[in-house]
Design an enzyme around this catalytic site. Structure first.
Site, PDB file in Angstrom:
ATOM      1  N   GLN A  68      -8.548  19.542   7.942  1.00  0.00           N
ATOM      2  CA  GLN A  68      -7.375  18.791   8.359  1.00  0.00           C
ATOM      3  C   GLN A  68      -7.773  17.353   8.684  1.00  0.00           C
ATOM      4  OE1 GLN A  68      -4.489  19.731   7.968  1.00  0.00           O
ATOM      5  NE2 GLN A  68      -4.281  21.930   8.274  1.00  0.00           N
ATOM      6  N   PHE A 102      -5.704  32.002   2.432  1.00  0.00           N
ATOM      7  CA  PHE A 102      -6.028  30.594   2.220  1.00  0.00           C
ATOM      8  C   PHE A 102      -6.816  30.112   3.440  1.00  0.00           C
ATOM      9  CE2 PHE A 102      -1.940  31.525   0.220  1.00  0.00           C
ATOM     10  CZ  PHE A 102      -2.151  31.152  -1.100  1.00  0.00           C
ATOM     11  N   CYS A 123       2.417  22.880   4.474  1.00  0.00           N
ATOM     12  CA  CYS A 123       2.348  21.427   4.308  1.00  0.00           C
ATOM     13  C   CYS A 123       3.409  20.939   3.334  1.00  0.00           C
ATOM     14  CB  CYS A 123       0.954  20.999   3.848  1.00  0.00           C
ATOM     15  SG  CYS A 123       0.426  21.726   2.283  1.00  0.00           S
ATOM     16  N   CYS A 134       0.844  -1.200   0.000  1.00  0.00           N
ATOM     17  CA  CYS A 134       0.000   0.000   0.000  1.00  0.00           C
ATOM     18  C   CYS A 134       0.878   1.249   0.000  1.00  0.00           C
ATOM     19  CB  CYS A 134      -0.890  -0.010   1.240  1.00  0.00           C
ATOM     20  SG  CYS A 134      -1.863   1.489   1.464  1.00  0.00           S
TER      21      CYS A 134
END
Length: 440
Positions: free
Chosen positions: A268, A297, A393, A77
């Protein structure tokens, strides 16, 4: 083409994707599944003039930080890349990724390194997008994340980064989809968990039948979930069963805020870390009554409403009209609309004039997607806020934007640190503070 031969190497470090790094004959080699200090054998699958990428074949001398992956699907995965590394070592590795990016890309070092924000390392993922494929040769319906380096779907039976009730539900989801009239025309299930509510959004390419509807209704009742359908884009999603039910929301108790959201909205994935990150962000931003602060944002108001709760006036800007509406509605529901205004604008095309149109700003919060906020930082003029808190991020785009702020705009990088928003993965969430002038 002849298969590359197996070779031996000693691992020097980890890269930003969680791969082991070594050098052989002056060439950099990235080895998936290897950890610093280990002696391994590996086999390259990509060979270029200046670098190679390979997979571990055998660990000859394991690292003391190597652990047994909890998930039986790890290695196949593509959802996790670091389950073989002890949790505390994962955090340290991510901190180094941030520091290296800031220095090598931004040529900057933070004056203070903030303690890492950490939380539970399993069962944390409250949002996920699961792929669905009908593969008769592999037993029928597959539901899960994509395999590593592949568009194939990993044949998952469970997933320990999902909340336990969702992980246990995967086999029953497979049975549900297999019984539909057109199981091969249902490519995706989006999962969203709020306060005591779980929503499953089924993306479907053909209309459902009466029998499909009945199966959905029975599944929703048996599993205690809401079933939504999405026939088109994200805004086309609607609740199918139960017909009447409360909406999704998450809370920020420290700030007395409840955030309503739709299951296809961006939020989130890790609500526990989001709460701690919110505390850290508000401490660093230090909103005060009488101040005017922009939240760029802003999404559905995740940072905007706590800023307003602390007494400042907030100007939120977001590219999505739907999220701007949601932010304004959340401000009303929390009694904060008198201290908030929200605008839709493409911040990737920000100019000095468009930022000036927001009015004088005492402070600035930036929380961009992976692309960063290069247009915003380049557009900062002489009247720019003296303090900027930047939630990122992507360390690479944060570092790029840091170079502009420190080299061109006169800011100091006062501090930076990570938030372990995605344990078991190489994803690095971080926060940085910039100041210029005589800010107290």
């Amino acid at each position: 083409m002849r298969e590359a031969a197996s070779r031996e190497a000693v691992i020097e470090s980890l890269d930003h994707e969680g791969r082991g790094v070594t050098h052989v004959d002056g060439k950099t080699i990235f080895i998936e599944g290897a950890l610093p200090g280990e002696r391994v054998t590996f086999r390259p699958y990509k060979v270029k003039p200046n670098f190679e990428v390979g997979d571990v074949e055998r660990v000859i001398e394991p690292s003391a930080q190597r652990v047994a992956p909890r998930c039986p699907h790890f290695g196949v995965c593509g959802g996790c890349s670091m389950q073989h590394l002890e949790a505390g070592a994962q955090v340290a590795a991510k901190q180094r990724v941030l520091e290296n990016a800031l220095w090598h890309i931004g040529r900057a070092r933070p004056e203070v390194l903030y303690p890492a924000i950490v939380g539970p390392v399993w069962g944390y993922r409250y949002r996920a997008r699961l792929s669905v494929r009908m593969v008769p040769s592999k037993g029928g319906v597959l539901i899960g994340f994509h395999e590593r380096r592949s568009s194939y779907v990993a044949p998952m039976e469970s997933c320990p980064i999902l909340p336990p009730h969702l992980s246990a539900m995967i086999p029953r989801l497979r049975e549900l989809v297999a019984g539909f009239s057109a199981p091969d025309r249902l490519p995706q299930i989006e999962v969203a968990v709020g306060e005591g509510i779980t929503v499953l959004v089924f993306r479907h390419l053909l209309p459902i039948t009466a029998a499909d509807d009945a199966r959905f209704a029975a599944f929703a009742q048996a599993e205690g979930v809401q079933v939504w359908l999405q026939p088109g884009g994200p805004d086309s999603a609607y609740r199918l069963h139960p017909k009447s039910a409360p909406g999704l929301a998450y809370t920020l108790p420290e700030f007395g805020v409840s955030m309503a959201f739709r299951p296809t909205d961006f939020t989130q994935v890790n609500m526990g870390i989001n709460r701690v990150l919110m505390r850290r962000t508000m401490q660093l931003l230090d909103p005060r009554p009488g101040e005017r602060i922009a939240d760029l944002f802003c999404g559905l108001g995740n940072f905007s409403l706590p800023i307003a709760r602390l007494g400042a006036y907030v100007v939120g800007v977001e590219g999505s009209d739907a999220l701007v509406r949601r932010a304004a509605e959340n401000a009303v529901e929390n009694g904060l609309d008198a201290r908030c205004e929200f605008h839709a604008a493409n911040l990737f095309e920000a100019t000095e004039d468009s930022l000036a149109a927001l009015g004088h700003l005492d402070k600035l919060l930036i929380d961009p997607p992976r692309e960063g906020a290069i247009a915003v930082v380049k557009a900062l003029g002489d009247d720019a806020p003296k303090r900027i808190v930047y939630v990122s991020c992507n360390p690479a785009t944060l570092a790029r934007d840091t170079a502009v702020l420190t080299n061109e705009k006169g800011y100091r990088l006062r501090g930076a640190g990570i938030a372990n928003m995605f344990p078991q993965t190489s994803h690095v969430e971080s926060i940085a503070v910039f100041e210029r002038g005589g800010f107290a």
